[in-house]
Enzyme design. Structure first.
Site, short mmCIF file in Angstrom:
data_model
loop_
_atom_site.label_atom_id
_atom_site.label_comp_id
_atom_site.label_asym_id
_atom_site.label_seq_id
_atom_site.Cartn_x
_atom_site.Cartn_y
_atom_site.Cartn_z
N GLN A 100 0.84 -1.19 0.00
CA GLN A 100 0.00 0.00 0.00
C GLN A 100 0.88 1.26 0.00
OE1 GLN A 100 -2.32 1.74 3.41
NE2 GLN A 100 -4.05 0.88 2.26
N TYR A 180 -6.13 10.92 4.20
CA TYR A 180 -4.78 11.26 3.73
C TYR A 180 -4.85 11.97 2.38
CZ TYR A 180 -3.65 8.45 7.75
OH TYR A 180 -3.58 7.97 9.03
N ARG A 227 -7.74 1.79 -2.58
CA ARG A 227 -8.47 1.67 -1.31
C ARG A 227 -9.18 2.99 -1.02
NH1 ARG A 227 -8.92 -1.56 3.21
NH2 ARG A 227 -9.05 -0.59 5.27
N GLY A 315 -9.04 -6.47 9.77
CA GLY A 315 -7.83 -5.85 10.25
C GLY A 315 -7.36 -6.43 11.57
#
Length: 358
Positions: A100, A180, A227, A315
């Site tokens: 990622q 982000y 994502r 996760g």
């Protein structure tokens, strides 16, 4: 698809994964100060290679893109070489691993970037505070990116993708979730631009589209994924017109032949997940968050498939249960995670979670 089909193979990009359980990306802050992957990181991912698909922790593409202490990088040949031990370990254990790619934008503090100011769509600070080696500090006002800054950043994503392929990764993923840089371009409160990168829906999705295509040009579309976290408000995000944004974004990318779309579902927004599934024609990886009460990992897997996922990503359950796939097949029992060891530290809480007895 029922949870019993979680253990059937599926073609994803250039590889066939052995089951439809994915390990979602999770920041662990165990890299060196230089952003190098370590032998412990290799062992961590090797232990969890029971997942058909692993997506690594967020990995910064440049020093400017770094937001947190001791996170790994993929901006230099030395950083890429350090990842080879990780990809080799995961492949030897029979799994598939994608890296990622991360740019924090306005998040983080200049001390994380060697004094470099944050770059963001507009000069609007993120709310609240951020982690640094010296404790929590206020987010700073970022510099609004120039057109040249944006082009340089897109080039950084392409270079990082080339380096990731050279390190043996099966693919690369653009982290456009969780507040982000890419999501900052989507959001009306963090993107005040009036040029080609802001304003209209078409312009606000442009950065993500161009970043994905830069990565695909370097790594191959069938080695590239995206994502997203539609409707998420973390890091001060306010998209404003979520459905319109993601329908436009996914419609634009639908014909690009990407490996998969990875969705972190925002609690309370199953309607957006349904829109994504309707709009996206390819493989959908879903990290489901459908209820507020505690639920067992095998129940979350079933919920993910019921929502239309082709692959279900979890996760924290993978963090505490290296053999999570086997535990899901048996419907438990499950180890409880130790939150005090999530970020940074030693191998304690990283490599020492117990496996099921034989």
């Amino acid at each position: 698809m029922s949870d019993t089909n979680a253990f059937s193979p599926l073609r994803v990009g250039t590889t066939t994964i052995r089951n439809r359980l994915a390990m979602a990306p999770m920041t662990r802050s165990r890299a060196t100060e230089e952003g190098l992957a370590t032998a412990s990181i290799a062992e961590y991912y090797r232990q969890r290679a029971g997942a058909g698909l692993i997506v690594t922790e967020a990995t910064q593409i440049s020093q400017r893109g770094k937001s947190y202490p001791t996170t790994p990088g993929i901006g230099t040949s030395e950083q890429a070489a350090s990842w080879r031990q990780v990809t080799d370990a995961v492949h030897e254990a029979g799994s598939t691993i994608h890296l990622q790619l991360f740019h924090g934008g306005r998040t983080g503090h200049s001390t994380m970037r060697g004094g470099l100011a944050a770059h963001a769509p507009s000069a609007v600070a993120a709310p609240g505070q951020t982690f640094t080696p010296d404790g929590l500090r206020d987010h700073q006002v970022p510099e609004a990116m120039t057109g040249a800054d944006i082009r340089d950043t897109l080039r950084d994503f392409a270079v990082a993708s080339e380096l990731a392929v050279s390190a043996g990764f099966d693919g690369v993923q653009l982290h456009a979730a969780n507040g982000y840089l890419p999501q900052q371009f989507l959001c009306q409160d963090s993107n005040l631009r009036t040029d080609e990168w802001g304003g209209s829906t078409e312009n606000r999705v442009r950065f993500i589209v161009e970043a994905v295509r830069a990565m695909a040009g370097a790594a191959g579309a069938d080695r590239t994924s995206l994502r997203i976290s539609p409707a998420s408000t973390v890091q001060g995000m306010n998209e404003g017109n979520t459905e319109e944004l993601y329908e436009a974004l996914l419609t634009e990318l639908a014909g690009d032949g990407l490996a998969f779309l990875d969705v972190s579902e925002t609690p309370g927004h199953p309607d957006v997940t349904a829109l994504v599934r309707k709009t996206w024609p390819g493989v959908l990886v879903l990290n489901p968050h459908r209820v507020t009460s505690p639920e067992a990992p095998h129940d979350r897997v079933a919920n993910g498939f019921a929502a239309g996922a082709d692959v279900v990503a979890l996760g924290t359950p993978w963090l505490a249960n290296p053999d999570l796939a086997e535990r899901i097949a048996r419907r438990g029992p499950y180890n409880e995670p130790d939150g005090s060891t999530f970020y940074g530290g030693t191998d304690l809480g990283y490599l020492d979670y117990p496996l099921l007895a034989a």
